[in-house]
Design an enzyme around this catalytic site. Structure first.
Site, PDB file in Angstrom:
ATOM      1  N   ALA A   1      -6.744 -30.298  22.672  1.00  8.91           N
ATOM      2  CA  ALA A   1      -6.901 -31.452  21.798  1.00  8.91           C
ATOM      3  C   ALA A   1      -5.544 -32.128  21.673  1.00  8.91           C
ATOM      4  O   ALA A   1      -4.513 -31.499  21.936  1.00  8.91           O
ATOM      5  CB  ALA A   1      -7.391 -30.987  20.438  1.00  8.91           C
TER       6      ALA A   1
ATOM      7  N   GLY B   1      -8.906 -27.024  23.742  1.00 10.41           N
ATOM      8  CA  GLY B   1     -10.008 -27.950  23.976  1.00 10.41           C
ATOM      9  C   GLY B   1     -10.217 -28.233  25.456  1.00 10.41           C
ATOM     10  O   GLY B   1     -11.327 -28.552  25.887  1.00 10.41           O
TER      11      GLY B   1
ATOM     12  N   GLU C   1     -12.225 -25.540  26.662  1.00 13.74           N
ATOM     13  CA  GLU C   1     -13.552 -25.702  26.045  1.00 13.74           C
ATOM     14  C   GLU C   1     -14.371 -26.782  26.746  1.00 13.74           C
ATOM     15  O   GLU C   1     -15.606 -26.684  26.807  1.00 13.74           O
ATOM     16  CB  GLU C   1     -13.389 -26.002  24.547  1.00 13.74           C
ATOM     17  CG  GLU C   1     -12.844 -24.785  23.800  1.00 13.74           C
ATOM     18  CD  GLU C   1     -12.541 -25.088  22.343  1.00 13.74           C
ATOM     19  OE1 GLU C   1     -11.644 -25.925  22.096  1.00 13.74           O
ATOM     20  OE2 GLU C   1     -13.190 -24.505  21.460  1.00 13.74           O
TER      21      GLU C   1
ATOM     22  N   GLU D   1      -5.007 -21.786  20.464  1.00 11.82           N
ATOM     23  CA  GLU D   1      -5.035 -22.409  19.137  1.00 11.82           C
ATOM     24  C   GLU D   1      -4.400 -21.542  18.064  1.00 11.82           C
ATOM     25  O   GLU D   1      -3.802 -22.036  17.113  1.00 11.82           O
ATOM     26  CB  GLU D   1      -6.480 -22.746  18.738  1.00 11.82           C
ATOM     27  CG  GLU D   1      -7.057 -23.968  19.455  1.00 11.82           C
ATOM     28  CD  GLU D   1      -7.702 -23.650  20.796  1.00 11.82           C
ATOM     29  OE1 GLU D   1      -7.446 -22.550  21.343  1.00 11.82           O
ATOM     30  OE2 GLU D   1      -8.458 -24.499  21.300  1.00 11.82           O
TER      31      GLU D   1
HETATM   32  N1  3HC Z   1      -1.241 -32.575  22.086  1.00 12.53           N
HETATM   33  C1  3HC Z   1      -0.286 -33.513  22.061  1.00 12.53           C
HETATM   34  N2  3HC Z   1       0.864 -33.436  22.728  1.00 12.53           N
HETATM   35  C2  3HC Z   1       1.068 -32.343  23.481  1.00 12.53           C
HETATM   36  C3  3HC Z   1       0.122 -31.308  23.556  1.00 12.53           C
HETATM   37  C4  3HC Z   1      -1.088 -31.456  22.828  1.00 12.53           C
HETATM   38  N3  3HC Z   1      -2.043 -30.538  22.867  1.00 12.53           N
HETATM   39  N4  3HC Z   1       0.595 -30.353  24.379  1.00 12.53           N
HETATM   40  C5  3HC Z   1       1.781 -30.778  24.800  1.00 12.53           C
HETATM   41  N5  3HC Z   1       2.087 -31.976  24.259  1.00 12.53           N
HETATM   42  C6  3HC Z   1       3.287 -32.773  24.503  1.00 12.53           C
HETATM   43  C7  3HC Z   1       4.531 -32.085  24.001  1.00 12.53           C
HETATM   44  O1  3HC Z   1       4.763 -32.359  22.653  1.00 12.53           O
HETATM   45  C8  3HC Z   1       5.588 -32.681  24.890  1.00 12.53           C
HETATM   46  O2  3HC Z   1       5.902 -33.939  24.386  1.00 12.53           O
HETATM   47  P1  3HC Z   1       7.393 -34.525  24.509  1.00 12.53           P
HETATM   48  O3  3HC Z   1       7.672 -34.563  25.978  1.00 12.53           O
HETATM   49  O4  3HC Z   1       7.281 -35.843  23.853  1.00 12.53           O
HETATM   50  O5  3HC Z   1       8.259 -33.553  23.779  1.00 12.53           O
HETATM   51  C9  3HC Z   1       4.876 -32.880  26.218  1.00 12.53           C
HETATM   52  O6  3HC Z   1       3.477 -32.846  25.900  1.00 12.53           O
HETATM   53  C10 3HC Z   1       5.141 -31.812  27.241  1.00 12.53           C
HETATM   54  O7  3HC Z   1       4.937 -30.541  26.635  1.00 12.53           O
HETATM   55  P2  3HC Z   1       5.921 -29.328  26.920  1.00 12.53           P
HETATM   56  O8  3HC Z   1       7.330 -29.750  26.758  1.00 12.53           O
HETATM   57  O9  3HC Z   1       5.436 -28.200  26.081  1.00 12.53           O
HETATM   58  O10 3HC Z   1       5.641 -29.072  28.470  1.00 12.53           O
HETATM   59  P3  3HC Z   1       5.494 -27.718  29.239  1.00 12.53           P
HETATM   60  O11 3HC Z   1       5.231 -28.090  30.644  1.00 12.53           O
HETATM   61  O12 3HC Z   1       6.627 -26.803  28.916  1.00 12.53           O
HETATM   62  O13 3HC Z   1       4.181 -27.015  28.657  1.00 12.53           O
HETATM   63  C11 3HC Z   1       1.899 -26.833  27.916  1.00 12.53           C
HETATM   64  C12 3HC Z   1       2.926 -27.578  28.820  1.00 12.53           C
HETATM   65  C13 3HC Z   1       1.751 -25.385  28.403  1.00 12.53           C
HETATM   66  C14 3HC Z   1       0.607 -27.548  28.022  1.00 12.53           C
HETATM   67  C15 3HC Z   1       2.423 -26.811  26.467  1.00 12.53           C
HETATM   68  O14 3HC Z   1       2.765 -28.123  26.086  1.00 12.53           O
HETATM   69  C16 3HC Z   1       1.429 -26.317  25.462  1.00 12.53           C
HETATM   70  O15 3HC Z   1       1.309 -25.118  25.278  1.00 12.53           O
HETATM   71  N6  3HC Z   1       0.757 -27.250  24.758  1.00 12.53           N
HETATM   72  C17 3HC Z   1      -0.121 -26.941  23.654  1.00 12.53           C
HETATM   73  C18 3HC Z   1      -1.429 -26.399  24.120  1.00 12.53           C
HETATM   74  C19 3HC Z   1      -2.322 -26.155  22.939  1.00 12.53           C
HETATM   75  O16 3HC Z   1      -1.932 -25.618  21.925  1.00 12.53           O
HETATM   76  N7  3HC Z   1      -3.571 -26.541  23.104  1.00 12.53           N
HETATM   77  C20 3HC Z   1      -4.540 -26.367  22.056  1.00 12.53           C
HETATM   78  C21 3HC Z   1      -4.514 -27.561  21.183  1.00 12.53           C
HETATM   79  S1  3HC Z   1      -5.545 -27.367  19.773  1.00 12.53           S
HETATM   80  C22 3HC Z   1      -7.090 -27.583  20.356  1.00 12.53           C
HETATM   81  O17 3HC Z   1      -7.291 -27.762  21.502  1.00 12.53           O
HETATM   82  C23 3HC Z   1      -8.152 -27.541  19.330  1.00 12.53           C
HETATM   83  C24 3HC Z   1      -9.485 -27.476  19.946  1.00 12.53           C
HETATM   84  O18 3HC Z   1      -9.912 -26.126  19.976  1.00 12.53           O
HETATM   85  C25 3HC Z   1     -10.534 -28.268  19.170  1.00 12.53           C
END
Ligand code: 3HC
Ligand code: NAI
Length: 692
Positions: A66, A105, A108, A128
């Protein structure tokens, strides 16, 4: 190829429809992506020529989840559930084509497809929990239907990214295709599905694995028990477990409802808000306003470490782990041998646990060159000093280093407290000098405080920031001041802890309150672990602190079974009546009137001055942002991530409340509690630290 919207394309290849997302940086499920997906799937389903649909992403990854930046804001466009319904109810088979990371997501969405095809470098996970949440789009209901309850429990509570090979073995990925050939591979797979007229299986209908766990609550109880210590204080793991229980015990749609309720509980709570803040804070800390991303860096191909003691050895390991050769220098042959021996022993212990092969151990050790001659550092690109914490010795080392190191080499000090500018001043190249303050154990702790001197060059800063990532550290740039950010704030808490035990609390009271707050250990248990006699000199002892008195009584901490606590043979701590007596006696001699001290006072006395000191650090420009301070405390001192770090927590409590208490303590207890001007101003203006 037709554009559905700015981030989504739809094309038809033969009889396969291809939906392509392109929403950098990580194809997160923003409103635009959800809209695009819905539009593209509607188009694909309506197109009579299309027999199967492939969902694929451009850029470095499949959907990574998400869009976290949208959380807490009013939703626009279709919901993720709407989009999932369209995909899951597609009358044509849907194949998710995965590269990079299919997370949260993102996974998912892949789970409502009929098939998942991936390249070998891909990973999948439901992370998450790391932002205080649970997979809120059916992940907790669908995942166990594929991988089984035990694996699902592990995945949702650790947030681990499962590599493609393992994901394939557990049935999460149906097929692996050649690296770099995802599109072709997924289309070929889709064609085969069509040719073979395979039935449209949906994950939601696979009940065998969840039914196998039905009527076995002991699976969940055992899991909770085994992880109790790890989950302490966190709400999200428990809600994740409850969701998997729901998947086992309820029909699919009921399970989805339970998941939604438990998700909302977390989403509206303060823990997830704190953990999401930390996610962005960590990424923000990497950005230095006057050192842009394109600042030139110095290639670091060889590193020198001076001093093979507690810190030098651990520091060296970080580079060896990353494949960077290290030359390590000592003043004493026996310390050199001991230091190198400890490095080898650490690696061998890791190998015993199966996390390294013996071959890896030898490869890493082969990168290490021990020497007694500083001259051996002449070809190093970066040299880190980790000798005794004494200014004269550091100056001596840097004077010599200045003559030996090649031009342009980075000269770093691991000092905990000393003035980096004074150290830099003895060299002819203060622009090359920086503080690299590692935390103990240096091969384990993630934090690296990078201390910017008055003259440190931008190239040196940019290099150290990038290099920190290479060696798996979280760097935070700080300014020169006594104890920098972390230890300077720690001193506030330590001082109050010492005062509180004289005023009426006992060490175990202080420790319990701070442990219950979520810190890994209270200050007195910590002292016992480190050894009370560190820095204590029997020749100079003068019974001036409780700690000194305890050392004089040969109470040296855990290592000899008695310190602030008494320890049994299994190192279980018990409050010590002897120590209680020592403390009462000590207070009486100093005419300190002991009184009842509440847990609330312990907490406020120990933590509010830290928030206040953090404000002073900000005011003096020794940290770039309040969130950097929080990153220091979370990664260097085990501050519970679910309260976001001391600065975030201060705001959660209310800066006005913190200030009012500081004023009250100031009036009652003196200048240790003098409120910072910044704190006063922010409260007066009704602002938070981010406006500082
Ligand atoms: N939403 C918004 N922005 C995100 C994001 C997300 N889910 N994931 C990453 N970003 C952004 C980061 O803030 C960063 O922004 P910036 O360059 O402006 O600082 C940019 O994307 C790149 O991220 P990273 O520096 O972390 O890049 P990496 O290549 O090191 O890692 C990644 C990539 C493994 C995808 C890592 O970013 C990550 O773990 N992201 C979060 C994943 C996550 O938690 N997903 C679950 C979200 S909650 C959800 O999905 C709820 C659902 O169940 C309903
Ligand atoms: P230590 O006492 O374990 O090791 C220092 C080593 O340096 C000794 O082996 C000593 O023989 C060697 N040494 C002394 N002078 C030398 C010289 N001129 N040339 C080569 N080697 C020399 O000390 P420790 O704990 O490793 O601390 C090192 C530095 O790291 C200090 O500045 C300390 O403040 C800092 N630090 C320590 C932390 C800790 O938890 N121990 C945490 C963070 C920083």
């Amino acid at each position: 190829m037709a554009a559905i919207n700015a981030v989504t394309d739809f094309s038809v290849e033969g009889d396969i429809g291809v939906v392509t997302l392109n929403s950098p940086p990580v194809n997160a499920l923003s409103a635009a992506v959800r809209e695009g997906l819905q539009g593209a799937f509607d188009a694909a389903i309506a197109d009579a020529a299309v027999k199967a649909i492939v969902l694929i992403c451009d850029g470095k990854t499949f959907i990574a989840g998400a869009d976290i930046t949208e959380f807490g804001k009013a939703m626009t466009g279709p919901s993720l559930q709407d989009v999932q319904n369209v995909i899951e109810n597609s009358p044509k088979p849907v194949i998710a084509a995965i590269h990079g990371t299919a997370l949260g997501g993102g996974l998912e969405v892949a789970l409502v497809a009929n098939y998942r095809v991936a390249v070998p470098s891909a990973k999948a996970g439901l992370p998450e929990v790391n932002i205080g949440l649970l997979p809120g789009a059916g992940g907790t209901q669908r995942l166990p239907r594929i991988v089984g309850v035990e694996k699902a429990l592990e995945m949702v509570t650790t947030g681990q990214h499962v590599p493609a090979k393992a994901a394939h073995a557990m049935g999460l990925f149906d097929e692996l295709v050649e690296e770099g050939k995802l599109r072709e591979g997924a289309i070929a797979f889709a064609k085969a599905v069509v040719a073979e007229n395979r039935p449209l299986k949906k994950v939601r209908d696979l009940n065998e694995k969840v039914e196998a766990a039905r009527g076995k609550p002991e699976i969940f109880e055992a899991f909770r028990k085994a992880n109790a210590k790890k989950f302490r204080g966190f709400m999200a793991p428990e809600n994740n477990i409850k969701c998997i229980e729901a998947a086992v015990n309820l029909p699919f749609d009921e399970g989805l409802k339970a998941e939604r309720k438990l998700f909302m509980e977390l989403m509206t709570g303060s823990q997830s808000a704190a953990q999401r803040y930390v996610f962005f804070a960590e990424r923000q800390a990497a950005k230095i306003p006057d050192v842009p991303d394109d600042t030139p860096t110095i290639p670091v191909k060889k590193v020198g470490v001076i001093g093979a003691g507690t810190m030098g050895g651990g520091i060296a390991m970080n580079f060896l782990n990353a494949g960077i050769p290290v030359t390590i220098i000592e003043a004493k042959q026996e310390n050199l041998e001991r230091g190198v021996g400890i490095i080898r022993k650490n690696y061998e212990n890791t190998a015993k646990k199966g996390r390294l092969t013996q071959d890896d151990v030898e490869k890493r050790m082969a990168l290490l060159t021990p020497s007694m001659e500083m001259e051996a550092l002449a070809d190093c690109d970066m040299i880190i000093e980790a000798v005794f914490e004494l200014m004269e010795i550091k100056k001596e080392v840097f004077t010599k280093l200045d003559k030996i190191a090649k031009p342009g080499a980075i000269l770093a000090t691991n000092t905990s407290y000393l003035d980096v500018d004074a150290i830099a001043a003895v060299t002819s190249r203060p622009e090359s000098v920086i503080g690299t303050h590692f935390f103990s154990p240096a091969n384990v702790m993630r934090l690296l405080e990078l201390v910017r001197g008055d003259k440190t060059s931008k190239d040196v800063i940019a290099t150290c920031m990038k290099l920190s990532k290479t060696i798996g550290k979280v760097p935070v740039l700080v300014g020169v001041c006594y104890g920098f950010v972390g230890n300077r704030m720690l001193a506030q808490r330590q001082r109050e802890a010492q005062k509180l035990i004289l005023e009426g609390a006992m060490p175990w009271d202080v420790d319990r309150v701070l442990y219950d707050f979520g810190l890994p250990m209270g200050p007195f248990a910590m002292s016992d672990l480190a050894g009370l006699d560190i820095g204590w000199d029997p020749a100079k002892t003068s019974s001036s602190t409780v700690r000194e008195v305890l050392c004089e009584m040969d109470r040296r901490g855990q290592k000899n079974g008695k310190g602030f606590y008494d320890y049994d043979e299994n190192r279980n701590a018990k409050p010590s009546p002897v120590v209680e007596e020592v403390i009462r006696d000590f207070a009486e001699k100093r005419q300190i009137q002991r009184r009842e001290i509440t847990d609330q006072e312990i907490l406020e006395r120990c933590l509010y001055p830290m928030v206040n000191e953090g404000a002073k650090i900000l005011e003096e420009g020794k940290a770039i942002r309040a969130s950097d301070i929080d990153i220091v405390w979370i990664n260097g001192y085990g501050w519970p991530v679910y309260s976001g770090g001391p600065m975030f927590w201060g705001e959660l409590v209310g800066l006005d409340k913190v200030l009012a208490k500081m004023k009250q303590f100031h009036a009652e207890l003196g200048d240790d509690f003098k409120p910072s001007a910044l704190l006063e101003r922010l409260v007066a203006e009704g602002k938070g630290f981010k406006d500082a």
